[in-house]
Enzyme design. Structure first.
Site, PDB file in Angstrom:
ATOM      1  N   LYS A  33      -2.785 -20.505 -30.933  1.00  0.00           N
ATOM      2  CA  LYS A  33      -2.317 -21.109 -29.685  1.00  0.00           C
ATOM      3  C   LYS A  33      -3.156 -20.617 -28.512  1.00  0.00           C
ATOM      4  O   LYS A  33      -3.972 -19.709 -28.643  1.00  0.00           O
ATOM      5  CB  LYS A  33      -0.844 -20.778 -29.468  1.00  0.00           C
ATOM      6  CG  LYS A  33      -0.541 -19.299 -29.349  1.00  0.00           C
ATOM      7  CD  LYS A  33       0.947 -19.033 -29.226  1.00  0.00           C
ATOM      8  CE  LYS A  33       1.226 -17.534 -29.112  1.00  0.00           C
ATOM      9  NZ  LYS A  33       2.665 -17.262 -28.904  1.00  0.00           N
ATOM     10  N   ARG A 128      15.188 -16.622 -27.122  1.00  0.00           N
ATOM     11  CA  ARG A 128      14.084 -17.317 -26.473  1.00  0.00           C
ATOM     12  C   ARG A 128      13.978 -18.727 -27.037  1.00  0.00           C
ATOM     13  O   ARG A 128      14.262 -19.691 -26.351  1.00  0.00           O
ATOM     14  CB  ARG A 128      12.772 -16.526 -26.664  1.00  0.00           C
ATOM     15  CG  ARG A 128      11.650 -16.981 -25.786  1.00  0.00           C
ATOM     16  CD  ARG A 128      10.403 -16.137 -25.977  1.00  0.00           C
ATOM     17  NE  ARG A 128       9.846 -16.241 -27.325  1.00  0.00           N
ATOM     18  CZ  ARG A 128       8.633 -15.805 -27.669  1.00  0.00           C
ATOM     19  NH1 ARG A 128       7.876 -15.214 -26.761  1.00  0.00           N
ATOM     20  NH2 ARG A 128       8.193 -15.940 -28.913  1.00  0.00           N
ATOM     21  N   TYR A 242     -13.502  -4.954  -0.364  1.00  0.00           N
ATOM     22  CA  TYR A 242     -12.378  -5.252   0.516  1.00  0.00           C
ATOM     23  C   TYR A 242     -11.496  -4.024   0.724  1.00  0.00           C
ATOM     24  O   TYR A 242     -11.196  -3.283  -0.224  1.00  0.00           O
ATOM     25  CB  TYR A 242     -11.512  -6.369  -0.090  1.00  0.00           C
ATOM     26  CG  TYR A 242     -12.126  -7.743  -0.009  1.00  0.00           C
ATOM     27  CD1 TYR A 242     -12.391  -8.340   1.216  1.00  0.00           C
ATOM     28  CD2 TYR A 242     -12.414  -8.455  -1.171  1.00  0.00           C
ATOM     29  CE1 TYR A 242     -12.934  -9.612   1.286  1.00  0.00           C
ATOM     30  CE2 TYR A 242     -12.962  -9.731  -1.106  1.00  0.00           C
ATOM     31  CZ  TYR A 242     -13.228 -10.302   0.119  1.00  0.00           C
ATOM     32  OH  TYR A 242     -13.762 -11.557   0.197  1.00  0.00           O
ATOM     33  N   MET A 291     -12.702 -12.040  -6.281  1.00  0.00           N
ATOM     34  CA  MET A 291     -12.597 -13.261  -7.081  1.00  0.00           C
ATOM     35  C   MET A 291     -13.771 -13.437  -8.037  1.00  0.00           C
ATOM     36  O   MET A 291     -13.584 -13.804  -9.204  1.00  0.00           O
ATOM     37  CB  MET A 291     -12.485 -14.486  -6.169  1.00  0.00           C
ATOM     38  CG  MET A 291     -12.296 -15.781  -6.940  1.00  0.00           C
ATOM     39  SD  MET A 291     -12.193 -17.238  -5.868  1.00  0.00           S
ATOM     40  CE  MET A 291     -10.619 -16.963  -5.057  1.00  0.00           C
TER      41      MET A 291
END
Length: 345
Positions: A33, A128, A242, A291
């Site tokens: 998957k 679930r 940053y 990013m």
């Protein structure tokens, strides 16, 4: 090259399947998957089929269609989400096997594909997916008369061998599936490692195929090399990235590499004490992961590298996961689409 290179060792993937199969004592399927855990479902499925896997598991019918296209007719392709509204054509056209999770799904399947294969997922305590015990008790005789090909459930705590939930779910699964001749499946990778009591007729090897825990003996499948875009010298006290979160404790040389959280390298890695590697030398990641870029302290290297390895011989997906306070599954399935993928047979 300005694009990071993600290498997938298909021979290691196949070897991991064979190793788990040797422990299973029954048929061993393969979970592919989420695009083969992020590695490319076509290549992954074909390599596992060549290794001997004949049963494949996916999350959705759309994923199942891609696996069927990759493998052709023959192998079983089962869908954990069952028969959802709108899935009928995909299930029929690609010969998929939905794992039915409710009375509603059973009715949908019987009405739309009365001769189609199906399995049934039972809830043994994870809460679930799957039919709850009372629901199964009411439906059991009717469902068995339709000849399901599999009864399955899923363990919640298999990566913790001593957790009492494992034995609790095992007892529940045995009680719910007693006195019938339908093949049964309870164990994924962690369940395989719990021992033969959990194996029944079919196991569903998943993350262990791809080099992830809890299969500690797995061969690494993924390596990821990040190209260095630029290097620069910093004076003591200068900051990087940053937020000025890292300051140079000495005169330092910094490499900026082409990858970031848009490529699945989580922002939390910038504060997790993680390193990348130039050969066998560890170079710490410094400053925040942004990013598209990561900054690395290469002061102790004799020369500037062209690439730095973040996954491979020295560092696994679970190492990165620990640093980012997540799990190896998330690292694998987040590996971004910008990587140049290379498949090694």
């Amino acid at each position: 090259m300005s694009t990071a290179k993600l290498s997938v060792d298909l021979a290691a993937l196949a070897e991991n399947w064979r190793a788990l199969d040797a422990q299973s004592g029954c048929e061993t399927g393969a979970v592919v998957k989420a695009n083969g855990y992020g590695l490319g479902v076509e290549h992954v499925s074909q390599a596992l089929a060549q290794a001997g896997a004949r049963q494949f598991f996916v999350a959705t019918a759309e994923e199942g269609a891609k696996v069927r296209q990759a493998l052709g007719p023959g192998p079983g392709v089962s869908v954990f989400s069952g028969h959802m509204e709108g899935d009928t054509a995909l299930i029929r056209d690609h010969d998929l096997i939905p794992m039915l999770n409710s009375v509603d799904q059973m009715l949908r399947h019987m009405e739309s594909l009365p001769s189609g294969r199906f399995g049934i997922q039972l809830d043994t305590g994870m809460n679930r997916l799957g039919m709850e015990p009372a629901e199964w008790a009411a439906l059991r005789d009717i469902a068995l008369a339709q000849k399901p090909v599999l009864l399955m459930s899923h363990l919640a705590c298999a990566d913790e061998p001593d957790h009492p939930m494992n034995r609790q779910q095992l007892r529940s699964f045995i009680e719910l599936t007693a006195n019938n001749n339908v093949p049964r499946s309870l164990a994924a990778t962690g369940g395989i490692l719990l021992g033969r009591d959990y194996h029944f007729d079919l196991t569903r090897a998943g993350v262990g195929l791809y080099g992830g825990l809890p299969f500690a003996d797995a061969r690494p499948v993924v390596s990821l090399d990040l190209p260095v875009i630029q290097t620069r010298d910093l004076a003591e006290g200068e900051t990087v990235g940053y937020g000025n979160t890292w300051g140079a404790p000495r005169p330092s040389r910094i490499a900026t590499v082409a990858a970031g959280y848009a490529d699945g390298l989580h922002r939390a890695l910038g504060s997790g004490g993680i390193a990348v590697f130039a050969g066998d030398t560890a170079c710490p990641v410094v400053g925040r992961v942004s990013m598209d870029l990561i900054t690395v302290d290469i002061t102790d290297l004799p020369s500037d590298p062209g690439t730095l390895e973040i996954l491979g011989r020295h560092q696994s997906v679970d190492t990165l996961a620990d640093a980012a306070d997540t799990i190896g599954y998330e690292i694998l399935t987040s590996l971004g689409g910008r990587y140049q993928r290379e498949y090694v047979a």
